[in-house]
Design an enzyme around this catalytic site. Structure first.
Site, PDB file in Angstrom:
ATOM      1  CG  HIS A 148       1.344   5.160  -8.501  1.00  0.00           C
ATOM      2  ND1 HIS A 148       1.378   5.812  -7.281  1.00  0.00           N
ATOM      3  CD2 HIS A 148       2.505   5.482  -9.123  1.00  0.00           C
ATOM      4  CE1 HIS A 148       2.505   6.510  -7.179  1.00  0.00           C
ATOM      5  NE2 HIS A 148       3.207   6.332  -8.291  1.00  0.00           N
TER       6      HIS A 148
ATOM      7  NE  ARG B  19      -4.007  -2.064   0.695  1.00  0.00           N
ATOM      8  CZ  ARG B  19      -4.502  -2.890   1.607  1.00  0.00           C
ATOM      9  NH1 ARG B  19      -4.312  -2.659   2.882  1.00  0.00           N
ATOM     10  NH2 ARG B  19      -5.189  -3.948   1.228  1.00  0.00           N
ATOM     11  CG  ASP B  20       1.430   5.650  -2.122  1.00  0.00           C
ATOM     12  OD1 ASP B  20       2.011   5.690  -3.217  1.00  0.00           O
ATOM     13  OD2 ASP B  20       1.561   6.531  -1.246  1.00  0.00           O
ATOM     14  CB  ILE B  21       3.528   5.669   2.878  1.00  0.00           C
ATOM     15  CG1 ILE B  21       3.678   5.686   4.394  1.00  0.00           C
ATOM     16  CG2 ILE B  21       4.047   6.958   2.247  1.00  0.00           C
ATOM     17  CD1 ILE B  21       5.133   5.658   4.856  1.00  0.00           C
TER      18      ILE B  21
ATOM     19  CD  GLU C  25       7.461  11.202  -3.426  1.00  0.00           C
ATOM     20  OE1 GLU C  25       7.476  10.515  -2.395  1.00  0.00           O
ATOM     21  OE2 GLU C  25       6.432  11.777  -3.865  1.00  0.00           O
ATOM     22  CB  VAL C  26      10.413   6.162  -5.085  1.00  0.00           C
ATOM     23  CG1 VAL C  26      11.306   5.003  -4.631  1.00  0.00           C
ATOM     24  CG2 VAL C  26       9.739   6.825  -3.888  1.00  0.00           C
TER      25      VAL C  26
ATOM     26  CG  HIS D 238       6.873   3.260  -8.173  1.00  0.00           C
ATOM     27  ND1 HIS D 238       8.127   3.824  -8.244  1.00  0.00           N
ATOM     28  CD2 HIS D 238       5.996   4.297  -8.052  1.00  0.00           C
ATOM     29  CE1 HIS D 238       8.020   5.139  -8.153  1.00  0.00           C
ATOM     30  NE2 HIS D 238       6.734   5.452  -8.052  1.00  0.00           N
TER      31      HIS D 238
ATOM     32  CG  ASN E 245       4.492   9.595 -11.865  1.00  0.00           C
ATOM     33  OD1 ASN E 245       3.786  10.053 -12.754  1.00  0.00           O
ATOM     34  ND2 ASN E 245       4.088   9.510 -10.609  1.00  0.00           N
TER      35      ASN E 245
HETATM   36  P1  5GP Z   1       6.197   8.483  -7.642  1.00  0.00           P
HETATM   37  O1  5GP Z   1       5.977   9.961  -7.592  1.00  0.00           O
HETATM   38  O2  5GP Z   1       7.666   8.149  -7.559  1.00  0.00           O
HETATM   39  O3  5GP Z   1       5.510   7.843  -8.808  1.00  0.00           O
HETATM   40  O4  5GP Z   1       5.468   7.892  -6.383  1.00  0.00           O
HETATM   41  C1  5GP Z   1       6.107   7.465  -5.237  1.00  0.00           C
HETATM   42  C2  5GP Z   1       5.052   6.993  -4.268  1.00  0.00           C
HETATM   43  O5  5GP Z   1       5.685   6.290  -3.219  1.00  0.00           O
HETATM   44  C3  5GP Z   1       4.250   8.128  -3.630  1.00  0.00           C
HETATM   45  O6  5GP Z   1       2.873   7.938  -3.920  1.00  0.00           O
HETATM   46  C4  5GP Z   1       4.557   7.999  -2.137  1.00  0.00           C
HETATM   47  O7  5GP Z   1       3.437   8.250  -1.322  1.00  0.00           O
HETATM   48  C5  5GP Z   1       5.034   6.558  -2.016  1.00  0.00           C
HETATM   49  N1  5GP Z   1       6.008   6.347  -0.961  1.00  0.00           N
HETATM   50  C6  5GP Z   1       7.113   7.093  -0.700  1.00  0.00           C
HETATM   51  N2  5GP Z   1       7.807   6.572   0.329  1.00  0.00           N
HETATM   52  C7  5GP Z   1       7.115   5.459   0.724  1.00  0.00           C
HETATM   53  C8  5GP Z   1       7.338   4.494   1.758  1.00  0.00           C
HETATM   54  O8  5GP Z   1       8.301   4.551   2.514  1.00  0.00           O
HETATM   55  N3  5GP Z   1       6.420   3.498   1.862  1.00  0.00           N
HETATM   56  C9  5GP Z   1       5.336   3.407   1.029  1.00  0.00           C
HETATM   57  N4  5GP Z   1       4.502   2.380   1.228  1.00  0.00           N
HETATM   58  N5  5GP Z   1       5.099   4.309   0.053  1.00  0.00           N
HETATM   59  C10 5GP Z   1       5.977   5.320  -0.101  1.00  0.00           C
END
Ligand code: 5GP
Length: 120
Positions: free
Chosen positions: A106, A32-34, A99-100, A104, A91
């Site tokens: 979503h 699950r997304d945090i 962000e990460v 991944h 993304n």
């Molecule tokens: P991005 O912008 O890279 O596509 O999305 C990264 C997602 O990772 C964001 O929706 C954010 O809420 C989620 N996220 C960031 N850090 C963590 C974490 O430590 N644990 C979980 N479960 N989700 C995370």
């Protein structure tokens, strides 16, 4: 962009940081997304070290790509959104606000979604 093995999802894969796991197999981990942006907001990541969709689709084996796609489907089914519908979003890079830096997807659903998911 080189893969950074200290990114947060690499740490989750290594078990160094906990996650709320939904699904796991040899190819992928889903959790699950945090910071959920929808009633269901689950992330699916490949087990391999890939920065983004672009990196994954360029370098991963056919087995990894196929296994990952099946894991996304299985995760959506486990989250109960197959019939009601869901959105997949990935993304890649700066303009998408990735962000990460571990690839991944979503999965968003569980309610009627807006036209697109906007990041604030
Ligand atoms: P991005 O912008 O890279 O596509 O999305 C990264 C997602 O990772 C964001 O929706 C954010 O809420 C989620 N996220 C960031 N850090 C963590 C974490 O430590 N644990 C979980 N479960 N989700 C995370």
């Amino acid at each position: 962009m080189a893969y950074d093995s200290n990114n947060i999802f690499a740490k989750i894969l290594r078990g160094e940081i906990p996650c709320n796991k939904v699904y796991e197999d040899e190819f992928a981990l889903a959790f699950r997304d945090i910071n959920p942006q929808a009633a269901v907001h689950t992330l699916v990541i490949p087990k391999g070290a890939y920065v983004s969709f672009d990196d994954f689709s360029t370098k991963a084996t056919d087995a990894e790509i196929g296994g990952f796609a099946r894991a996304v489907q299985a995760t959506a089914a486990l989250e109960g959104v197959t019939d009601s519908g869901y959105r997949l979003l990935a993304n890649h890079g700066k303009d998408a606000n990735q962000e990460v830096p571990h690839f991944h997807v979503h999965i968003a659903g569980g309610e009627a979604l807006p036209e697109m998911i906007a990041k604030t």
